[in-house]
Design an enzyme around this catalytic site. Structure first.
Site, PDB file in Angstrom:
ATOM      1  N   SER A 119       0.999 -52.710  25.965  1.00 35.98           N
ATOM      2  CA  SER A 119       1.983 -51.980  25.159  1.00 35.98           C
ATOM      3  C   SER A 119       3.397 -52.327  25.563  1.00 35.98           C
ATOM      4  CB  SER A 119       1.863 -50.472  25.385  1.00 35.98           C
ATOM      5  OG  SER A 119       0.585 -50.027  25.146  1.00 35.98           O
ATOM      6  N   HIS A 140      -0.977 -56.692  19.932  1.00 35.87           N
ATOM      7  CA  HIS A 140      -0.890 -55.260  20.238  1.00 35.87           C
ATOM      8  C   HIS A 140      -1.458 -54.443  19.074  1.00 35.87           C
ATOM      9  CE1 HIS A 140       1.670 -51.443  20.920  1.00 35.87           C
ATOM     10  NE2 HIS A 140       0.618 -51.414  21.711  1.00 35.87           N
ATOM     11  N   GLU A 152       0.783 -56.006  16.042  1.00 34.84           N
ATOM     12  CA  GLU A 152       1.989 -56.712  16.474  1.00 34.84           C
ATOM     13  C   GLU A 152       1.560 -57.996  17.167  1.00 34.84           C
ATOM     14  OE1 GLU A 152       5.546 -53.664  17.513  1.00 34.84           O
ATOM     15  OE2 GLU A 152       3.819 -53.465  18.802  1.00 34.84           O
ATOM     16  N   ASN A 190       6.758 -49.466  19.759  1.00 32.53           N
ATOM     17  CA  ASN A 190       6.975 -48.548  20.882  1.00 32.53           C
ATOM     18  C   ASN A 190       8.455 -48.376  21.233  1.00 32.53           C
ATOM     19  OD1 ASN A 190       4.423 -47.535  21.355  1.00 32.53           O
ATOM     20  ND2 ASN A 190       3.821 -49.244  22.677  1.00 32.53           N
TER      21      ASN A 190
HETATM   22  N1  3HC Z   1     -12.255 -44.019  15.447  1.00 26.99           N
HETATM   23  C1  3HC Z   1     -12.673 -44.449  14.249  1.00 26.99           C
HETATM   24  N2  3HC Z   1     -12.349 -43.829  13.082  1.00 26.99           N
HETATM   25  C2  3HC Z   1     -11.597 -42.721  13.169  1.00 26.99           C
HETATM   26  C3  3HC Z   1     -11.125 -42.214  14.404  1.00 26.99           C
HETATM   27  C4  3HC Z   1     -11.499 -42.916  15.580  1.00 26.99           C
HETATM   28  N3  3HC Z   1     -11.098 -42.521  16.794  1.00 26.99           N
HETATM   29  N4  3HC Z   1     -10.386 -41.107  14.163  1.00 26.99           N
HETATM   30  C5  3HC Z   1     -10.402 -40.929  12.845  1.00 26.99           C
HETATM   31  N5  3HC Z   1     -11.109 -41.897  12.236  1.00 26.99           N
HETATM   32  C6  3HC Z   1     -11.341 -42.067  10.795  1.00 26.99           C
HETATM   33  C7  3HC Z   1     -12.243 -40.992  10.278  1.00 26.99           C
HETATM   34  O1  3HC Z   1     -13.612 -41.362  10.406  1.00 26.99           O
HETATM   35  C8  3HC Z   1     -11.809 -40.897   8.828  1.00 26.99           C
HETATM   36  O2  3HC Z   1     -12.421 -41.927   8.073  1.00 26.99           O
HETATM   37  P1  3HC Z   1     -12.793 -41.726   6.522  1.00 26.99           P
HETATM   38  O3  3HC Z   1     -11.499 -41.483   5.804  1.00 26.99           O
HETATM   39  O4  3HC Z   1     -13.429 -42.990   6.120  1.00 26.99           O
HETATM   40  O5  3HC Z   1     -13.705 -40.538   6.479  1.00 26.99           O
HETATM   41  C9  3HC Z   1     -10.302 -41.195   8.874  1.00 26.99           C
HETATM   42  O6  3HC Z   1     -10.085 -41.898  10.116  1.00 26.99           O
HETATM   43  C10 3HC Z   1      -9.477 -39.931   8.867  1.00 26.99           C
HETATM   44  O7  3HC Z   1      -9.914 -39.115   9.961  1.00 26.99           O
HETATM   45  P2  3HC Z   1     -10.038 -37.538   9.949  1.00 26.99           P
HETATM   46  O8  3HC Z   1     -10.221 -37.072   8.531  1.00 26.99           O
HETATM   47  O9  3HC Z   1     -11.020 -37.121  10.973  1.00 26.99           O
HETATM   48  O10 3HC Z   1      -8.666 -37.013  10.511  1.00 26.99           O
HETATM   49  P3  3HC Z   1      -7.202 -37.320  10.060  1.00 26.99           P
HETATM   50  O11 3HC Z   1      -7.072 -37.517   8.588  1.00 26.99           O
HETATM   51  O12 3HC Z   1      -6.406 -36.269  10.727  1.00 26.99           O
HETATM   52  O13 3HC Z   1      -6.867 -38.727  10.748  1.00 26.99           O
HETATM   53  C11 3HC Z   1      -5.958 -40.022  12.484  1.00 26.99           C
HETATM   54  C12 3HC Z   1      -6.954 -38.925  12.110  1.00 26.99           C
HETATM   55  C13 3HC Z   1      -6.364 -41.323  11.798  1.00 26.99           C
HETATM   56  C14 3HC Z   1      -6.012 -40.177  13.977  1.00 26.99           C
HETATM   57  C15 3HC Z   1      -4.536 -39.577  11.958  1.00 26.99           C
HETATM   58  O14 3HC Z   1      -4.248 -38.294  12.415  1.00 26.99           O
HETATM   59  C16 3HC Z   1      -3.440 -40.505  12.365  1.00 26.99           C
HETATM   60  O15 3HC Z   1      -3.236 -41.554  11.761  1.00 26.99           O
HETATM   61  N6  3HC Z   1      -2.705 -40.129  13.428  1.00 26.99           N
HETATM   62  C17 3HC Z   1      -1.618 -40.956  13.956  1.00 26.99           C
HETATM   63  C18 3HC Z   1      -2.194 -42.061  14.795  1.00 26.99           C
HETATM   64  C19 3HC Z   1      -1.118 -42.925  15.375  1.00 26.99           C
HETATM   65  O16 3HC Z   1       0.074 -42.745  15.169  1.00 26.99           O
HETATM   66  N7  3HC Z   1      -1.552 -43.913  16.151  1.00 26.99           N
HETATM   67  C20 3HC Z   1      -0.625 -44.811  16.857  1.00 26.99           C
HETATM   68  C21 3HC Z   1      -0.522 -44.384  18.272  1.00 26.99           C
HETATM   69  S1  3HC Z   1       0.611 -45.398  19.136  1.00 26.99           S
HETATM   70  C22 3HC Z   1      -0.300 -46.658  19.734  1.00 26.99           C
HETATM   71  O17 3HC Z   1      -1.483 -46.752  19.575  1.00 26.99           O
HETATM   72  C23 3HC Z   1       0.475 -47.682  20.493  1.00 26.99           C
HETATM   73  C24 3HC Z   1       0.308 -47.573  21.979  1.00 26.99           C
HETATM   74  O18 3HC Z   1       0.860 -48.741  22.556  1.00 26.99           O
HETATM   75  C25 3HC Z   1       0.952 -46.338  22.579  1.00 26.99           C
END
Ligand code: 3HC
Length: 283
Positions: A119, A140, A152, A190
């Protein structure tokens, strides 16, 4: 260069997601862990994600079986010997990263691309642990890898145009939208995302509003899928703290400085979802 076989070093939350995306895109995929228990846990996450996809009608059972058939878990780095690209997804520790890159350089074919999912750590330092710095770059991914559409691609001072072109095509073949960044801590996302999370923690720490209202404000006011404090818990407060420190060390700008509350929560092991408690509690 055509990629047929993909390696993933590390089968934790991110590594298992990358390995699943690779096998789903049709690549033979080798994924490693340091012990059987971690490997079983990582492969178990993939198996259960695929089963859920079948349940929801997004994948046939035959497709699920062929994805699993393309995945090979291993405890032995030598199993990366036929890989065309290997993505390192191990702990954010430069000594460990350099050790992995040096081993991959020894084991993989001379034209194989070696990538890091870091990251915020310096990719050129990892590249210089190999004899092929032109073939080293950052890839990334974002959590959850199966859902997030972004990749990325990070270019160091020494990455060749050919390596970038191959990595871009590989990322697109996984169904990701690729953006290109330079090898500076935090790359693009990030650099913007971490100050946002830190601002939310500072706002909460100042007593201006409750955590629920801060989160609801951003969910309903800006159409974000999660509020910043819930998202910090989701990413892991130790990760947020680590990336913030790396950005602060490099740029010495106040917006990257971890707020005292974050430091104290990390010290208390209130790391978010992974430990069951962060800004919120998780069962
Ligand atoms: N693994 C696989 N699939 C997942 C999952 C996981 N851990 N979490 C959720 N999903 C899937 C679900 O199965 C669902 O699929 P479907 O639409 O086909 O049924 C879909 O994603 C939506 O999930 P939910 O309905 O359970 O829940 P939400 O609609 O609340 O979505 C979320 C959950 C996708 C995590 C959403 O809240 C989200 O996008 N959150 C923001 C995530 C984000 O910003 N990530 C970036 C983090 S920063 C990073 O990674 C960088 C690092 O360097 C710090």
């Amino acid at each position: 260069m055509a990629i047929k076989t993909v390696g993933v070093v590390g089968c934790g939350l991110m590594g298992s997601g990358v390995a699943q995306a690779s096998a789903q895109a049709g690549y033979n995929t080798v994924v490693s862990e340091i012990n059987q228990q971690l490997l079983d846990r990582g492969l178990g996450m993939i198996t259960s994600n695929l089963a859920k996809a079948v349940e929801k009608g997004r994948m046939t059972d035959d497709a699920r079986k062929s994805v699993l058939g393309r995945l090979k878990g291993t405890l032995v780095m030598e199993d990366f010997k036929d890989c065309d690209i290997v993505i390192e997804v191990v702990l954010e520790d430069m000594t460990e990263k350099k050790r992995v890159f040096s081993a991959l350089d020894r084991i993989c074919p001379p034209n194989a691309i070696l990538a890091s999912n870091t990251s915020c750590l310096s990719i050129i330092e990892m590249a210089m642990a190999t004899k092929r710095p032109d073939k080293v770059l950052g890839l990334h991914f974002f959590n959850p890898v199966q859902v997030m559409k972004l990749l990325e691609v990070v270019r160091t001072l020494t990455t060749s145009d050919e390596t970038i072109a191959t990595a871009r095509a590989f990322g697109e073949s996984l169904g990701k939208k690729v953006i290109l960044a330079k090898d500076t801590p935090g790359f693009i996302v990030n650099r913007l995302f971490i100050p946002y999370l830190l601002s939310a923690i500072r706002l909460y720490e100042s007593g201006a509003a409750s955590k629920e209202d801060i989160d609801e404000g951003m969910v309903l006011g800006c159409n974000h899928p999660m509020g910043p404090l819930a998202l910090a818990d989701f990413v892991g407060l130790d990760t947020v703290f680590f990336v913030a420190n790396a950005l602060f060390d490099e740029f010495k700008e106040g917006r990257y400085a971890p707020p005292p509350l974050l430091r104290k929560m990390v010290a208390a092991r209130y790391l978010g979802r992974k430990t069951g408690k962060g800004f919120y509690e998780y069962k």
